[in-house]
Enzyme design. Structure first.
Site, PDB file in Angstrom:
ATOM      1  N   ALA A 181       0.817  -1.223   0.000  1.00 28.29           N
ATOM      2  CA  ALA A 181       0.000   0.000   0.000  1.00 28.29           C
ATOM      3  C   ALA A 181       0.850   1.272   0.000  1.00 28.29           C
ATOM      4  CB  ALA A 181      -0.947  -0.030   1.198  1.00 28.29           C
ATOM      5  N   CYS A 234      -6.879  -5.874   1.642  1.00 27.74           N
ATOM      6  CA  CYS A 234      -8.256  -5.701   2.124  1.00 27.74           C
ATOM      7  C   CYS A 234      -9.218  -6.660   1.427  1.00 27.74           C
ATOM      8  CB  CYS A 234      -8.712  -4.256   1.901  1.00 27.74           C
ATOM      9  SG  CYS A 234      -7.506  -3.067   2.509  1.00 27.74           S
ATOM     10  N   GLY A 279       5.234  -1.939   6.700  1.00 21.49           N
ATOM     11  CA  GLY A 279       3.966  -2.401   7.258  1.00 21.49           C
ATOM     12  C   GLY A 279       4.066  -2.874   8.692  1.00 21.49           C
ATOM     13  N   ALA A 280       3.189  -3.809   9.013  1.00 19.65           N
ATOM     14  CA  ALA A 280       3.124  -4.341  10.375  1.00 19.65           C
ATOM     15  C   ALA A 280       3.054  -5.856  10.288  1.00 19.65           C
ATOM     16  CB  ALA A 280       1.884  -3.793  11.068  1.00 19.65           C
TER      17      ALA A 280
HETATM   18  C1  LIG Z   1      -6.744  -9.111   5.592  1.00 19.80           C
HETATM   19  C2  LIG Z   1      -6.611  -7.618   5.709  1.00 19.80           C
HETATM   20  C3  LIG Z   1      -7.703  -6.823   5.451  1.00 19.80           C
HETATM   21  C4  LIG Z   1      -7.594  -5.432   5.571  1.00 19.80           C
HETATM   22  N1  LIG Z   1      -8.696  -4.662   5.314  1.00 19.80           N
HETATM   23  C5  LIG Z   1      -8.598  -3.327   5.399  1.00 19.80           C
HETATM   24  C6  LIG Z   1      -9.702  -2.498   5.076  1.00 19.80           C
HETATM   25  O1  LIG Z   1     -10.765  -2.987   4.670  1.00 19.80           O
HETATM   26  N2  LIG Z   1      -9.552  -1.156   5.215  1.00 19.80           N
HETATM   27  C7  LIG Z   1      -8.382  -0.595   5.627  1.00 19.80           C
HETATM   28  O2  LIG Z   1      -8.293   0.646   5.719  1.00 19.80           O
HETATM   29  N3  LIG Z   1      -7.297  -1.349   5.916  1.00 19.80           N
HETATM   30  C8  LIG Z   1      -7.388  -2.688   5.817  1.00 19.80           C
HETATM   31  N4  LIG Z   1      -6.293  -3.460   6.097  1.00 19.80           N
HETATM   32  C9  LIG Z   1      -5.057  -2.801   6.561  1.00 19.80           C
HETATM   33  C10 LIG Z   1      -4.249  -2.304   5.386  1.00 19.80           C
HETATM   34  O3  LIG Z   1      -4.093  -3.319   4.462  1.00 19.80           O
HETATM   35  C11 LIG Z   1      -2.906  -1.802   5.880  1.00 19.80           C
HETATM   36  O4  LIG Z   1      -3.130  -0.757   6.792  1.00 19.80           O
HETATM   37  C12 LIG Z   1      -2.033  -1.309   4.758  1.00 19.80           C
HETATM   38  O5  LIG Z   1      -1.790  -2.318   3.817  1.00 19.80           O
HETATM   39  C13 LIG Z   1      -0.703  -0.806   5.313  1.00 19.80           C
HETATM   40  O6  LIG Z   1       0.136  -0.444   4.266  1.00 19.80           O
HETATM   41  P1  LIG Z   1       1.712  -0.529   4.421  1.00 19.80           P
HETATM   42  O7  LIG Z   1       2.265  -0.126   3.107  1.00 19.80           O
HETATM   43  O8  LIG Z   1       2.126   0.172   5.631  1.00 19.80           O
HETATM   44  O9  LIG Z   1       2.012  -2.077   4.700  1.00 19.80           O
HETATM   45  P2  LIG Z   1       1.693  -3.324   3.808  1.00 19.80           P
HETATM   46  O10 LIG Z   1       0.637  -3.026   2.813  1.00 19.80           O
HETATM   47  O11 LIG Z   1       1.452  -4.440   4.768  1.00 19.80           O
HETATM   48  O12 LIG Z   1       3.038  -3.584   3.033  1.00 19.80           O
HETATM   49  C14 LIG Z   1       4.250  -3.810   3.698  1.00 19.80           C
HETATM   50  C15 LIG Z   1       5.114  -4.702   2.852  1.00 19.80           C
HETATM   51  O13 LIG Z   1       6.455  -4.567   3.269  1.00 19.80           O
HETATM   52  C16 LIG Z   1       7.106  -5.793   3.101  1.00 19.80           C
HETATM   53  N5  LIG Z   1       8.309  -5.799   3.945  1.00 19.80           N
HETATM   54  C17 LIG Z   1       8.362  -5.725   5.293  1.00 19.80           C
HETATM   55  N6  LIG Z   1       9.641  -5.731   5.724  1.00 19.80           N
HETATM   56  C18 LIG Z   1      10.417  -5.808   4.618  1.00 19.80           C
HETATM   57  C19 LIG Z   1      11.828  -5.879   4.408  1.00 19.80           C
HETATM   58  N7  LIG Z   1      12.678  -5.837   5.423  1.00 19.80           N
HETATM   59  N8  LIG Z   1      12.274  -5.959   3.142  1.00 19.80           N
HETATM   60  C20 LIG Z   1      11.412  -5.994   2.099  1.00 19.80           C
HETATM   61  N9  LIG Z   1      10.086  -5.958   2.240  1.00 19.80           N
HETATM   62  C21 LIG Z   1       9.593  -5.856   3.483  1.00 19.80           C
HETATM   63  C22 LIG Z   1       6.069  -6.792   3.531  1.00 19.80           C
HETATM   64  O14 LIG Z   1       6.337  -8.067   2.974  1.00 19.80           O
HETATM   65  C23 LIG Z   1       4.777  -6.173   3.002  1.00 19.80           C
HETATM   66  O15 LIG Z   1       4.409  -6.730   1.764  1.00 19.80           O
HETATM   67  C24 LIG Z   1      -6.362  -4.858   5.960  1.00 19.80           C
HETATM   68  C25 LIG Z   1      -5.249  -5.667   6.214  1.00 19.80           C
HETATM   69  C26 LIG Z   1      -5.360  -7.028   6.065  1.00 19.80           C
HETATM   70  C27 LIG Z   1      -4.176  -7.896   6.343  1.00 19.80           C
END
Ligand SMILES: Cc1cc2nc3c(=O)[nH]c(=O)nc-3n(C[C@H](O)[C@H](O)[C@H](O)COP(=O)(O)OP(=O)(O)OC[C@H]3O[C@@H](n4cnc5c(N)ncnc54)[C@H](O)[C@@H]3O)c2cc1C
Length: 542
Positions: A11, A43, A114-115
């Site tokens: 994301a 999501c 991410g988390a």
């Molecule tokens: C099943 C599910 C349903 C959800 N539904 C909703 C919803 O309906 N509405 C909503 O608002 N939010 C929803 N969320 C939450 C939302 O998806 C997250 O808040 C959002 O994706 C966060 O974005 P991000 O980029 O921070 O992390 P992410 O999208 O989780 O991406 C982080 C990425 O970083 C990668 N990574 C981590 N560490 C490393 C490293 N050291 N080297 C390389 N890569 C790495 C991981 O593999 C991961 O793919 C949902 C989450 C899940 C799991």
């Protein structure tokens, strides 16, 4: 030419990468993603497992090939960032396919890792039938288990947003579903008396909920958990366990690189998503946000903030300029079977903890006028400061129209609206869509009546030895009321007011509070000194 490296390709990370490219055609942009996919729709995962999104490929919003051909972004999947050398501006990267490592230089670095799911430290947590749902790979494992083992029962530990989406998905798949929740009610961001309606909906669809009851043990072997044991000793037989007890921001890289971690446990950033190193940004679930109502730094792991922050950081990293980011309200919505459940701003408890002079208002209006076919009730709880009149938060449980109201409310709160301003918002109306007095207006009217002393709302726990007056119809009264309540239907009240004791404090109630308010006004203008109206009426209690 500057090289922008982004760690995390979903994301926040991919929003950052594409925005960076749009702002800077010359930059080299590299995305490191340790998983096998970029830009997948987290999501949407529960809905693929439910069978509603048929093909897995529909969850893949992009691929490394596509982002290369359109954006010239070098997205490297299966590559994990191991460490950051800030002095040399190098990232140590591991190719997971062959465990080889290399150094990748950066000029600007965006952390979007991410988390991770919180995994309780207990025996058998690694058993093959104990599952998580964060990534495509997690989803594939659940799907394979559902297809291969033909499980009958699933226990979902954690009744948050994802837990409940999965509860519904698993009911769709024909499983017996049990949800375990440590808090008093499911959906902890929603106040307990509102979450109760969500539990009713779950029960209506056959989902068993064990709330106020944490996970104590996973009973079985390292290969297979057979029972989930709860804190109160209950043992639930199960074929699958889904752990969905929350997430923890991925901060190890940042911590090891000496970046500041805030009090919330996530990476501290400024209004441009910069960490304490001006060449390193952090976005999404790993980064802190400023809450728009409390003004405090906190964690809000949701897709909207992650995408917006990614876009902002991408622009700043690519061009050294961007519009500063805004605070976040935690606006969220989830479908639980036929209900839509939505929240924005502060809940009641949080609002009190943040020192506001809190009061609440409850209404149960239809999403559109009752006379137009398809009218359905929605329950709104408004949380406001009774000194300043500021709207602090809101929660809505209903069917259609909930999404629109929560977004209007979020918009109002975002701009610092008072109840008066909410009550006078000029909203669209035609019978199919709403009412000339919109549900949000009604909530604001009730709150303003309370704030201006025109009504004294009380909750059931504040009722103590008062004269109880039920102003509903005899049929409603016969179907259930509070012990000791006197029934005088509203339309008869003026004629029968003499049957009541004017000297006693009196609490009036109806189904949802509206007739109660009319009765309250009649009594308070008929010589009754202390009249109160039960907030949300009898419907809040059963
Ligand atoms: C099943 C599910 C349903 C959800 N539904 C909703 C919803 O309906 N509405 C909503 O608002 N939010 C929803 N969320 C939450 C939302 O998806 C997250 O808040 C959002 O994706 C966060 O974005 P991000 O980029 O921070 O992390 P992410 O999208 O989780 O991406 C982080 C990425 O970083 C990668 N990574 C981590 N560490 C490393 C490293 N050291 N080297 C390389 N890569 C790495 C991981 O593999 C991961 O793919 C949902 C989450 C899940 C799991």
């Amino acid at each position: 030419m500057r090289r922008i490296v982004i760690i995390g390709g979903v994301a926040g990370g991919m929003s950052a990468a594409t925005r960076a490219r749009r702002m800077n055609e010359q930059a080299e942009i590299v995305v490191l993603e340790k998983g096998g996919y970029i830009s997948f729709a987290n999501c949407g995962l529960p809905y693929h497992l439910a069978g509603r999104i048929e093909s897995e490929s529909e969850l893949l919003l992009s691929t490394p090939e596509k982002v290369w051909s359109r954006f010239r972004i070098d997205a490297r999947v299966g590559q994990e960032a191991l460490s950051i050398d800030r002095a040399k501006k190098l990232i140590r990267v591991k190719r997971l396919s062959d465990a080889t490592e290399y150094d990748l230089p950066y000029d600007k670095l965006i952390l979007a890792p991410g988390a991770s799911a919180i995994i309780p430290p207990m025996s058998n947590v690694d058993a093959a039938n104990v599952m998580l749902l964060r990534t495509m790979e997690d989803m594939q494992q659940i799907r394979a288990r559902l297809a291969g083992q033909q499980p009958r029962r699933i226990t979902i530990v954690g009744g948050g947003f994802i837990g409940l989406e999965m509860a519904e998905a698993m009911v769709d798949r024909g499983l017996e579903v049990t949800v375990v929740e440590k808090n008093a009610r499911v959906l902890p961001p929603i106040d307990p008396e509102m979450a109760k309606f969500v539990e009713d909906e779950l029960a209506h669809h056959g989902v068993k909920v064990f709330a106020n009851n944490g996970l104590k043990a996973l009973v079985g072997s390292k290969d297979r958990v057979t029972h989930v044991e709860l804190e109160d000793g209950t043992k639930l037989e199960t074929d699958i366990v889904l752990l969905s007890i929350g997430v923890r921001p991925n901060t190890t890289l940042a911590k090891n690189a000496g970046l500041t971690i805030g009090g919330s446990g996530a990476i501290e950033v400024d209004a441009y998503q910069r960490t304490n190193d001006p060449d390193i940004y952090a976005v999404g679930d790993a980064a802190e946000v400023v809450h728009g109502v409390s003004g405090k730094r906190t964690r809000i792991p949701l897709a909207g903030p992650a995408n917006r922050q990614g876009r902002l950081a991408g622009e700043h990293a690519a061009s050294d300029t961007a519009l500063a980011g805004q605070s976040v309200l935690g606006t969220a919505i989830v479908a639980v079977f036929d209900l839509a459940v939505a929240v924005t701003g502060l809940g009641e408890k949080m609002a009190r903890e943040n020192g506001f002079d809190v009061d609440t208002a409850y209404v149960l209006p239809n999403q559109h006028v009752a006379y137009y076919p398809g009218a359905e009730a929605m329950r709104i709880k408004l949380i406001y400061d009774k000194t300043t009149g500021k709207v602090l938060g809101g929660q809505i449980v209903g069917k259609s129209g909930v999404d629109k109201r929560i977004d209007v409310l979020a918009t109002a709160i975002n701009f610092g609206a008072t109840l008066e301003q909410l009550a006078s918002l000029d909203l669209a109306y035609a019978p199919q869509f709403g009412a000339a007095k919109d549900p949000l207006h009604m909530a604001a009217f009730v709150a303003l009546n309370q704030m201006r002393g025109k009504s004294h709302g009380v909750t059931l726990d504040q009722v103590n030895g008062d004269q109880l007056l039920d102003v509903r119809t005899p049929d409603e009264f016969a179907a259930g009321t509070f012990s000791g309540a006197i029934n005088i239907p509203l339309d008869d009240l003026r004629a029968r007011v003499g049957e009541l004791d004017r000297t006693r404090p009196t609490v009036v109630f109806c189904h949802a509070g509206q007739r109660g308010f009319v009765a309250e006004r009649i009594l308070s203008q008929s010589g009754f000194e202390q009249v109160k109206n039960l907030k949300g009426g009898y419907s809040m209690t059963n």
